[in-house]
Motif scaffolding. Structure first.
Motif, mmCIF file in Angstrom:
data_model
loop_
_atom_site.group_PDB
_atom_site.id
_atom_site.type_symbol
_atom_site.label_atom_id
_atom_site.label_comp_id
_atom_site.label_asym_id
_atom_site.label_seq_id
_atom_site.Cartn_x
_atom_site.Cartn_y
_atom_site.Cartn_z
ATOM 1 N N SER A 102 -0.834 3.538 -6.925
ATOM 2 C CA SER A 102 -0.651 3.305 -5.487
ATOM 3 C C SER A 102 -0.432 1.820 -5.210
ATOM 4 O O SER A 102 0.403 1.441 -4.374
ATOM 5 N N ARG A 103 -1.163 0.990 -5.917
ATOM 6 C CA ARG A 103 -1.012 -0.451 -5.749
ATOM 7 C C ARG A 103 0.395 -0.892 -6.174
ATOM 8 O O ARG A 103 1.029 -1.720 -5.514
ATOM 9 N N SER A 104 0.877 -0.328 -7.288
ATOM 10 C CA SER A 104 2.220 -0.670 -7.749
ATOM 11 C C SER A 104 3.282 -0.207 -6.757
ATOM 12 O O SER A 104 4.257 -0.930 -6.488
ATOM 13 N N ALA A 105 3.117 1.004 -6.247
ATOM 14 C CA ALA A 105 4.088 1.529 -5.282
ATOM 15 C C ALA A 105 4.149 0.652 -4.036
ATOM 16 O O ALA A 105 5.225 0.336 -3.519
ATOM 17 N N SER A 106 2.986 0.246 -3.541
ATOM 18 C CA SER A 106 2.922 -0.604 -2.348
ATOM 19 C C SER A 106 3.540 -1.979 -2.625
ATOM 20 O O SER A 106 4.311 -2.505 -1.812
ATOM 21 N N ALA A 107 3.215 -2.545 -3.793
ATOM 22 C CA ALA A 107 3.749 -3.867 -4.144
ATOM 23 C C ALA A 107 5.267 -3.820 -4.277
ATOM 24 O O ALA A 107 5.963 -4.763 -3.857
ATOM 25 N N TYR A 108 5.784 -2.719 -4.843
ATOM 26 C CA TYR A 108 7.237 -2.623 -4.998
ATOM 27 C C TYR A 108 7.920 -2.524 -3.638
ATOM 28 O O TYR A 108 8.912 -3.225 -3.384
ATOM 29 N N ARG A 109 7.401 -1.668 -2.761
ATOM 30 C CA ARG A 109 8.023 -1.513 -1.428
ATOM 31 C C ARG A 109 8.061 -2.836 -0.687
ATOM 32 O O ARG A 109 9.046 -3.206 -0.055
ATOM 33 N N LYS A 110 6.954 -3.564 -0.741
ATOM 34 C CA LYS A 110 6.901 -4.865 -0.058
ATOM 35 C C LYS A 110 7.865 -5.867 -0.669
ATOM 36 O O LYS A 110 8.490 -6.656 0.035
ATOM 37 N N SER A 111 8.012 -5.817 -1.999
ATOM 38 C CA SER A 111 8.878 -6.804 -2.663
ATOM 39 C C SER A 111 10.345 -6.609 -2.334
ATOM 40 O O SER A 111 11.119 -7.575 -2.329
ATOM 41 N N VAL A 112 10.750 -5.352 -2.069
ATOM 42 C CA VAL A 112 12.170 -5.096 -1.746
ATOM 43 C C VAL A 112 12.389 -4.905 -0.255
ATOM 44 O O VAL A 112 13.535 -4.672 0.180
ATOM 45 N N GLY A 113 11.291 -4.958 0.513
ATOM 46 C CA GLY A 113 11.430 -4.901 1.968
ATOM 47 C C GLY A 113 11.686 -3.535 2.540
ATOM 48 O O GLY A 113 12.389 -3.388 3.547
#
Length: 448
Positions: free
Chosen positions: A436-447
């Motif tokens: 879940s942390r990875s999914a959230s970090a990825y979404r934020k990184s690509v906007g």
């Protein structure tokens, strides 16, 4: 090719500081030499030994030429510092870099800029080698996938290895307990349980450097490539990266949860103190303990080190079956050391002659033997090293390891996938929390 060195950080730093004045040079003064050809690669015992031998052969065939080998360990930033310095000073003719692969060139809609070797290629700093006669010795499709750009090829991908989910094993220990190489994930777990009940610690792993992540990665690769031909690996990687970027796939998708579940089952059988084991020393420690640790999670690049640490070890190697479908559990290949010629090379013609000599089948065969690399020349099968028997038998359906989704520069580590240093049992967080942390970090990184 993955590095191995037993020098300390202090020694590594000293080597880099001295590199511009000759640290790592392999050639003795040839007496009256008027031309110096500079070859640079990171420190790996087998590769360095081969290059030293080839340099001596090249000097003999080219009177008046001296070949200088520059090297530094590929850890703590030492190697990157060296090759950056060599390029800036325009003082290298043949340079080893990690294959950029097509993952290094994200499509324009992402606005991502290439890094590493891919950035050098896009900046016009590397020479197109596609028309060089020695390139005919290599598989054109694999070379284009490793170092191609816009129909040109900017390197000779000389080494490839089995990486994700790769396992070394002690044949005598498995024979003692009447075990063969497992073909399904459940068989592997059953073997680990049998070995544990016999008083053995089944798996040794350098968890300090997250080598345990190969279990998860290998399972994901084999699942995503199930039923697909090996030639589809670049396409599968691209399709996944595109879906991640556009938000239609995520690290919390079921395929990643399933792989995390398998990872947790495997991790019940690792060395209890694995969190303190470094990749630098793990192969030697594992090899020396011939009556325990039947399995070692590590890439196929470490064969020479393992054999040197314990020449009497009856060594075997296979890729962990990441699913319970035998046909899906295939060998995965990771492009590695790739020779490139900078456009600023002072002796470009000699560089091409050096690569011609390297690519000669008889010389390249010796490279395979000394490095344990899987051959990238179709006419040359893998070497007869005893531990390569499983690899040789599984080359027909092997595929190029999938690359991860594109991640913007500066994004958190978690965005690129699970951080296994924080996942149980090495860390304190559950697999669901990590994903879940990875999914959230990825979404934020690509906007998105």
């Amino acid at each position: 090719m993955r590095p191995r060195t037993f020098v300390t950080l202090l020694a590594a730093t000293a080597c880099v500081s001295a590199a511009l004045t000759g640290c790592g040079s392999s050639s003795s003064d040839s007496g009256g030499a008027t031309t110096t050809l500079t070859v640079a690669e990171w420190t790996n015992p087998g590769a360095i030994e081969f290059t030293q031998d080839l340099n001596a052969k090249f000097e003999k065939a080219h009177p008046g030429v001296k070949v200088k080998l520059q090297q530094a360990p590929n850890n703590n930033g030492a190697w990157q510092q060296l090759w950056n310095s060599l390029l800036q000073s325009k003082s290298v003719d043949v340079l080893a870099l990690s294959a950029p692969t097509q993952a290094g060139f994200a499509p324009s809609y992402t606005s991502l800029k290439p890094a590493g070797a891919a950035a050098l290629i896009d900046a016009g700093q590397m020479t197109d080698l596609s028309a060089q006669p020695f390139m005919k010795n290599y598989d054109a499709t694999a070379q284009a996938a490793a170092a191609g750009r816009n129909g040109k090829v900017y390197g000779v991908m000389a080494a490839q290895y089995a990486a994700a989910g790769s396992i070394w094993y002690k044949k005598d220990l498995l024979d003692k307990y009447h075990m063969g190489v497992p073909t399904t994930f459940q068989e592997f777990l059953d073997d680990c349980e049998t070995l544990k009940k016999a008083g053995k610690t089944p798996i040794f792993v350098a968890a300090k450097d997250n080598m345990q992540g190969g279990v998860w990665q290998g399972s994901v690769n084999q699942t995503l490539m199930q039923g697909r031909p090996a030639s589809d690996s670049v396409k599968v990687s691209s399709e996944r990266a595109d879906a991640f970027w556009k938000g239609t796939q995520s690290w919390t998708d079921q395929v990643y949860k399933d792989a995390a579940g398998r990872y947790e089952k495997v991790m019940k059988y690792i060395e209890p103190n694995a969190a303190g084991v470094a990749q630098l020393t793990a192969p030697g420690v594992w090899a020396a303990k011939s009556d325990d640790y039947p399995f070692l999670l590590d890439g196929s690049w470490d064969g020479a080190l393992i054999q040197k640490a314990n020449p009497t070890l009856n060594l075997g190697f296979f890729t962990m079956p990441g699913t319970d479908t035998p046909a899906a559990n295939r060998l995965m290949l990771k492009p590695d050391l790739t020779w490139m010629v900078p456009t600023t090379a002072k002796h470009k013609d000699l560089a091409m002659e050096w690569l011609t000599m390297f690519s000669d089948p008889e010389n390249y065969k010796e490279w395979l033997t000394k490095t344990g690399s899987i051959s990238t020349q179709p006419a040359l099968k893998n070497t007869g090293l005893p531990w390569m028997d499983w690899q040789n038998a599984h080359m027909d359906d092997a595929f190029q390891q999938l690359s991860n989704p594109w991640v913007p520069a500066g994004a958190p580590v978690d965005a690129g996938g699970p951080d296994f240093s924080k996942m149980t049992p090495i860390g304190g967080d559950s697999a669901d929390t990590i994903l879940s942390r990875s999914a959230s970090a990825y979404r934020k990184s690509v906007g998105n």
